[in-house]
Design a protein around this motif. Structure first.
Motif, mmCIF file in Angstrom:
data_model
loop_
_atom_site.group_PDB
_atom_site.id
_atom_site.type_symbol
_atom_site.label_atom_id
_atom_site.label_comp_id
_atom_site.label_asym_id
_atom_site.label_seq_id
_atom_site.Cartn_x
_atom_site.Cartn_y
_atom_site.Cartn_z
ATOM 1 N N TYR A 329 -16.221 -61.086 63.683
ATOM 2 C CA TYR A 329 -16.142 -60.858 62.245
ATOM 3 C C TYR A 329 -17.385 -61.477 61.601
ATOM 4 C CZ TYR A 329 -11.093 -59.814 62.562
ATOM 5 O OH TYR A 329 -9.859 -59.274 62.852
ATOM 6 N N ASP A 330 -17.963 -60.747 60.632
ATOM 7 C CA ASP A 330 -19.122 -61.261 59.915
ATOM 8 C C ASP A 330 -18.990 -60.917 58.438
ATOM 9 O OD1 ASP A 330 -21.563 -62.468 59.437
ATOM 10 O OD2 ASP A 330 -22.721 -60.677 59.928
ATOM 11 N N THR A 331 -19.803 -61.563 57.619
ATOM 12 C CA THR A 331 -19.860 -61.258 56.188
ATOM 13 C C THR A 331 -21.322 -61.222 55.764
ATOM 14 O OG1 THR A 331 -19.574 -63.623 55.741
ATOM 15 C CG2 THR A 331 -17.628 -62.239 55.562
ATOM 16 N N THR A 332 -21.772 -60.049 55.359
ATOM 17 C CA THR A 332 -23.120 -59.912 54.812
ATOM 18 C C THR A 332 -23.042 -59.062 53.556
ATOM 19 O OG1 THR A 332 -23.546 -57.908 56.101
ATOM 20 C CG2 THR A 332 -24.219 -59.990 57.076
ATOM 21 N N GLY A 333 -24.103 -59.080 52.763
ATOM 22 C CA GLY A 333 -24.168 -58.240 51.572
ATOM 23 C C GLY A 333 -24.681 -56.849 51.904
ATOM 24 N N TYR A 334 -24.835 -56.049 50.857
ATOM 25 C CA TYR A 334 -25.305 -54.671 51.035
ATOM 26 C C TYR A 334 -26.811 -54.619 51.246
ATOM 27 C CZ TYR A 334 -20.835 -53.466 48.851
ATOM 28 O OH TYR A 334 -19.511 -53.341 48.547
ATOM 29 N N ALA A 335 -27.229 -53.577 51.922
ATOM 30 C CA ALA A 335 -28.645 -53.231 52.002
ATOM 31 C C ALA A 335 -28.728 -51.715 52.125
ATOM 32 C CB ALA A 335 -29.316 -53.899 53.185
ATOM 33 N N LEU A 336 -29.778 -51.155 51.600
ATOM 34 C CA LEU A 336 -29.925 -49.700 51.625
ATOM 35 C C LEU A 336 -30.812 -49.227 52.760
ATOM 36 C CD1 LEU A 336 -30.211 -48.985 47.790
ATOM 37 C CD2 LEU A 336 -28.204 -48.808 49.278
ATOM 38 N N ARG A 337 -31.317 -50.153 53.549
ATOM 39 C CA ARG A 337 -32.105 -49.798 54.720
ATOM 40 C C ARG A 337 -31.781 -50.770 55.844
ATOM 41 N NH1 ARG A 337 -36.648 -52.589 54.369
ATOM 42 N NH2 ARG A 337 -36.557 -53.952 52.572
ATOM 43 N N PRO A 338 -32.061 -50.398 57.084
ATOM 44 C CA PRO A 338 -31.664 -51.236 58.215
ATOM 45 C C PRO A 338 -32.371 -52.588 58.272
ATOM 46 C CG PRO A 338 -32.097 -48.985 58.922
ATOM 47 C CD PRO A 338 -32.566 -49.084 57.504
ATOM 48 N N ALA A 339 -33.625 -52.667 57.832
ATOM 49 C CA ALA A 339 -34.450 -53.857 58.072
ATOM 50 C C ALA A 339 -33.805 -55.167 57.625
ATOM 51 C CB ALA A 339 -35.821 -53.675 57.420
ATOM 52 N N PRO A 343 -32.567 -59.457 61.084
ATOM 53 C CA PRO A 343 -32.615 -60.874 61.481
ATOM 54 C C PRO A 343 -31.247 -61.457 61.808
ATOM 55 C CG PRO A 343 -34.036 -60.481 59.591
ATOM 56 C CD PRO A 343 -33.248 -59.221 59.795
ATOM 57 N N ARG A 344 -30.227 -61.148 60.986
ATOM 58 C CA ARG A 344 -28.892 -61.688 61.247
ATOM 59 C C ARG A 344 -28.311 -61.084 62.519
ATOM 60 N NH1 ARG A 344 -25.332 -64.579 57.842
ATOM 61 N NH2 ARG A 344 -23.107 -64.316 58.272
ATOM 62 N N LEU A 345 -28.487 -59.784 62.709
ATOM 63 C CA LEU A 345 -27.966 -59.145 63.915
ATOM 64 C C LEU A 345 -28.689 -59.660 65.166
ATOM 65 C CD1 LEU A 345 -27.541 -55.484 62.628
ATOM 66 C CD2 LEU A 345 -25.704 -57.056 63.288
ATOM 67 N N THR A 346 -29.966 -59.972 65.032
ATOM 68 C CA THR A 346 -30.708 -60.535 66.160
ATOM 69 C C THR A 346 -30.113 -61.870 66.576
ATOM 70 O OG1 THR A 346 -32.748 -59.433 65.439
ATOM 71 C CG2 THR A 346 -32.979 -61.297 66.950
ATOM 72 N N ALA A 347 -29.764 -62.678 65.568
ATOM 73 C CA ALA A 347 -29.144 -63.972 65.872
ATOM 74 C C ALA A 347 -27.763 -63.789 66.487
ATOM 75 C CB ALA A 347 -29.053 -64.807 64.599
ATOM 76 N N THR A 373 -25.160 -49.697 60.561
ATOM 77 C CA THR A 373 -24.926 -49.276 61.947
ATOM 78 C C THR A 373 -26.228 -48.850 62.618
ATOM 79 O OG1 THR A 373 -24.337 -47.035 61.231
ATOM 80 C CG2 THR A 373 -22.550 -48.615 61.488
ATOM 81 N N GLU A 374 -27.162 -48.343 61.838
ATOM 82 C CA GLU A 374 -28.465 -48.010 62.415
ATOM 83 C C GLU A 374 -29.160 -49.279 62.909
ATOM 84 O OE1 GLU A 374 -32.531 -45.548 61.213
ATOM 85 O OE2 GLU A 374 -30.686 -45.290 60.073
ATOM 86 N N ALA A 375 -29.015 -50.362 62.149
ATOM 87 C CA ALA A 375 -29.592 -51.635 62.582
ATOM 88 C C ALA A 375 -28.883 -52.177 63.819
ATOM 89 C CB ALA A 375 -29.514 -52.644 61.440
ATOM 90 N N MET A 376 -27.597 -51.881 63.969
ATOM 91 C CA MET A 376 -26.832 -52.352 65.125
ATOM 92 C C MET A 376 -27.221 -51.630 66.413
ATOM 93 S SD MET A 376 -22.905 -52.590 63.849
ATOM 94 C CE MET A 376 -22.339 -53.800 62.670
#
Length: 675
Positions: A329-339, A343-347, A373-376
């Motif tokens: 489980y994670d909590t992040t804010g919105y973003a309109l692009r993967p970039a 960093p958080r997904l890398t960690a 999901t594109e970033a994932m």
């Protein structure tokens, strides 16, 4: 941005899986699912068991402090009046009933003119059923500030064997003012005379052509009053989509009323079929008809077009292969692009996480999820979209839907249609610690998801141990979150609840256990690496097909942001535990098979055994007790070496390799590789 635009367009255009390529191409074939057709015909309620629950006899049958409670009105208008402050800091009125073991529904009407000094969700007026000596209870939500009569209900309140239940009307938290109670009820929950449960096919009623063509149904019969088991039989009827009866089976239930019926559907062509059961008595008189199931016979090639599905061994397939779920489980804010997510997904990806849930992404429309999901994708992580409590009266209802008065069915339909074409969104998180009162609407939601994103899964996590069975046909995967650190329950409760959920689904649906990865309260602590290891392997030993960890984000690991070194240390400990699990994924996906012929601590040291086709053997185990002990294991065939996974040690087998022994600290888990 071109890829995102293509993905959005494709996702909105399809209702089944398209394997999205960088060019946005794909193919799609309609997928039809089945399962339970309507909510189960549930239990009925017996008469009110409380002594003078309607207060027609004044305060007879009630024990209370007269400085706090008094009788107001008479007859149908009689109520129990509670005035605060009074001589008791937390006043209650207790009924004389001593409630025997069983399942009950408690209810009352309450109105208040009160003020509280704690959050409304914690303080107010309620009723409660207390289990003595087990010191457990079931209670309604607190009521505060309601000047009109409000009905409160709590179903499935259990009094376990060896305990007695006591009913109370009471306050919770610091409360001042006046409260009234009336129409207080405690009623036994009486099961229906026939309960059925489709054991196989176990995923949305889908029977693939290369799997078994024999359906299996659990049958439980409880004779109605003035009827004996010998007078009853169960009829099972298979009909086609036009209602034509294709086959009929009759069986006489055994003396205990429980059996498993089989229906050979091998001769039937692909298509949809309805399986209906009936309880009949003398002269074939129909006594009871439970909800029917739809079974869909489909080609095995259909799976190539499905982004997710569950096989007959309760293993999820994601990305075209079997996976043992390691979720976060994670909590992040919105973003309109993967970039911004990378960093958080890398960690996060330092741990072999393969499935994610993120509450904070739930408030947007479906297109907000695509960049996430594109970033994932490069990290091999799949996603469960949160639709938990997507009901207008709930705080989690999407802001855009609330602002536009969009009805919940339309929200779920848009969401599922929008995400059906995203190969990384393998399903939906549909309920988070929901009481059974929300089950009927969640079942309806499940139907919309199956219709609009059929090649997906739904997951709900429940923390009401008496209610698991009511959810078993409402989701594809049932979860449990036994957070034990800082509670009155021992660490082995993780294993106990996992076992209880698996029992509730008869071992015929996947169960994933959520492991505590947070500091719960002042009496608790953040779990150590050893505790994470032991709790995870407890769940796996008991049969969990996946483990989730709550949480990487708020109220979890992010509480350590003030000390980044400590935060990283804690996550590295989870990395170590999950890497150990991931390394054994092929073992965990293999079928159980016997390794031992004897266990000296049987019943205390719980085991799962794997004798693999390549000749290697594994023994997964944990100590259920809070005492240290030594266990001796006798092997079915000799061994020349035993190593303990993740502990950097080995054990010399007994002379002749007939077995080995090892010590366990309280609640400790060990995983042995036996060569």
């Amino acid at each position: 941005m071109l890829r995102l635009t293509s993905r959005v367009a494709i996702a909105l255009a399809v209702v089944c899986f398209s394997m999205i390529t960088p060019a946005g191409s794909g193919h799609c074939e309609g997928i039809v699912t089945g399962g339970l057709d309507a909510p189960e015909t549930g239990y009925t309620l017996g008469p009110n068991l409380l002594v003078n629950g309607d207060l027609r006899s004044g305060l007879q049958g009630w024990t209370l402090n007269p400085s706090c409670f008094s009788l107001e009105g008479s007859g149908d208008a009689a109520s129990l009046r509670l005035q605060q402050p009074c001589a008791q800091p937390y006043p209650f009125a207790q009924n004389a009933l001593k409630c025997p073991p069983g399942m009950y529904t408690i209810s009352a009407e309450i109105k208040t003119q009160t003020n509280i000094t704690v959050p409304k969700r914690l303080g107010g007026t309620r009723i409660r059923l207390i289990e003595i000596p087990a010191n457990k209870w079931a209670m309604t939500k607190p009521v505060v500030g309601t000047t009109d009569w409000t009905t409160v209900v709590k179903a499935h309140a259990e009094v376990a064997d060896g305990s007695v239940g006591s009913f109370r009307a009471e306050t919770v938290g610091p409360v001042a003012g006046t409260s009234w109670f009336r129409k207080l009820l405690l009623q036994s929950e009486l099961p229906p005379p026939l309960e059925t449960y489709l054991l196989y096919p176990n995923y949305r009623g889908m029977m693939f052509s290369d799997q078994s063509q024999v359906a299996r149904v659990s049958i439980d019969v409880k004779p109605p009053a003035d009827t004996t088991m010998a007078q009853l039989h169960v009829k099972l009827e298979v009909t086609d989509s036009a209602g034509k009866v294709l086959s009929t089976n009759r069986l006489s239930p055994p003396a205990n009323g429980s059996t498993v019926a089989t229906i050979d559907m091998g001769s039937l062509p692909p298509g949809q079929y309805r399986l209906q059961e009936y309880l009949e008595g003398s002269g074939d008189k129909r006594i009871f008809t439970p909800s029917s199931y739809t079974i869909v016979k489909v080609s095995s090639e259909t799976r190539a077009k499905m982004k997710a599905w569950i096989d007959a061994d309760n293993i999820i397939h994601m990305g075209g292969r079997q996976r043992f779920v390691i979720g976060l489980y994670d909590t992040t804010g919105y973003a309109l692009r993967p970039a911004p997510y990378i960093p958080r997904l890398t960690a996060i990806a330092k741990a072999p996480i393969n499935l994610m849930i993120n509450y904070f992404i739930a408030n947007g429309r479906a297109d907000v999820i695509y960049p996430y999901t594109e970033a994932m994708e490069p990290f091999g992580i799949f996603y469960l979209a949160t639709v938990s409590a997507f009901f207008p009266e709930m705080g989690a209802y999407p802001i855009w839907a609330r602002a536009g008065n969009v009805p919940p069915d339309q929200v779920i339909t848009q969401y599922a249609k929008g995400l059906a074409g995203d190969s990384r969104v393998v399903g939906y998180y549909t309920c988070d610690e929901c009481a059974s009162e929300r089950q009927p609407r969640t079942f309806h939601q499940y139907g919309l998801i199956k219709q609009n994103d059929p090649a997906s899964i739904t997951f709900a996590v429940e923390n009401y141990p008496n209610e698991y069975q009511f959810w078993r046909d409402t989701v594809d995967v049932l979860g449990v979150d036994p957070y034990v650190l800082g509670t009155r329950f021992p660490e082995s409760y993780v294993g106990d609840l996992t076992r209880k959920v698996i029992g509730a689904v008869h071992g015929a649906r996947p169960v994933w256990t959520v492991i505590q990865f947070f500091w719960q309260n002042r009496l608790s602590h953040f779990p150590t690496e050893q505790e994470l290891h032991d709790m995870s392997w407890m769940a796996i030993t008991e049969g969990a097909r996946g483990v989730f960890y709550w949480s990487y984000g708020l109220r979890g690991l992010d509480w350590g942001k003030r000390d980044p070194v400590l935060r990283q240390q804690r996550y590295d400990e989870l990395v170590n535990v999950t890497r150990g699990i991931s390394a054994l994924e092929p073992v965990l996906l293999a079928q159980d098979s016997p390794v031992l012929s004897a266990n000296s601590a049987s019943g205390t040291v719980i085991t799962k055994e794997k004798d693999l086709k390549d000749g290697s053997r594994y023994l997964i185990s944990y100590n259920h007790s809070g005492d240290s002990l030594t266990a001796s294991f006798t092997l079915r065939r000799p061994a020349h070496a035993v190593s303990v996974e993740g502990e950097n040690r080995s054990i010399a087998p007994d002379q002749g390799g007939s077995g080995f022994k090892d010590t366990y600290a309280p609640f400790q888990a060990h995983v042995y590789k036996i060569d």
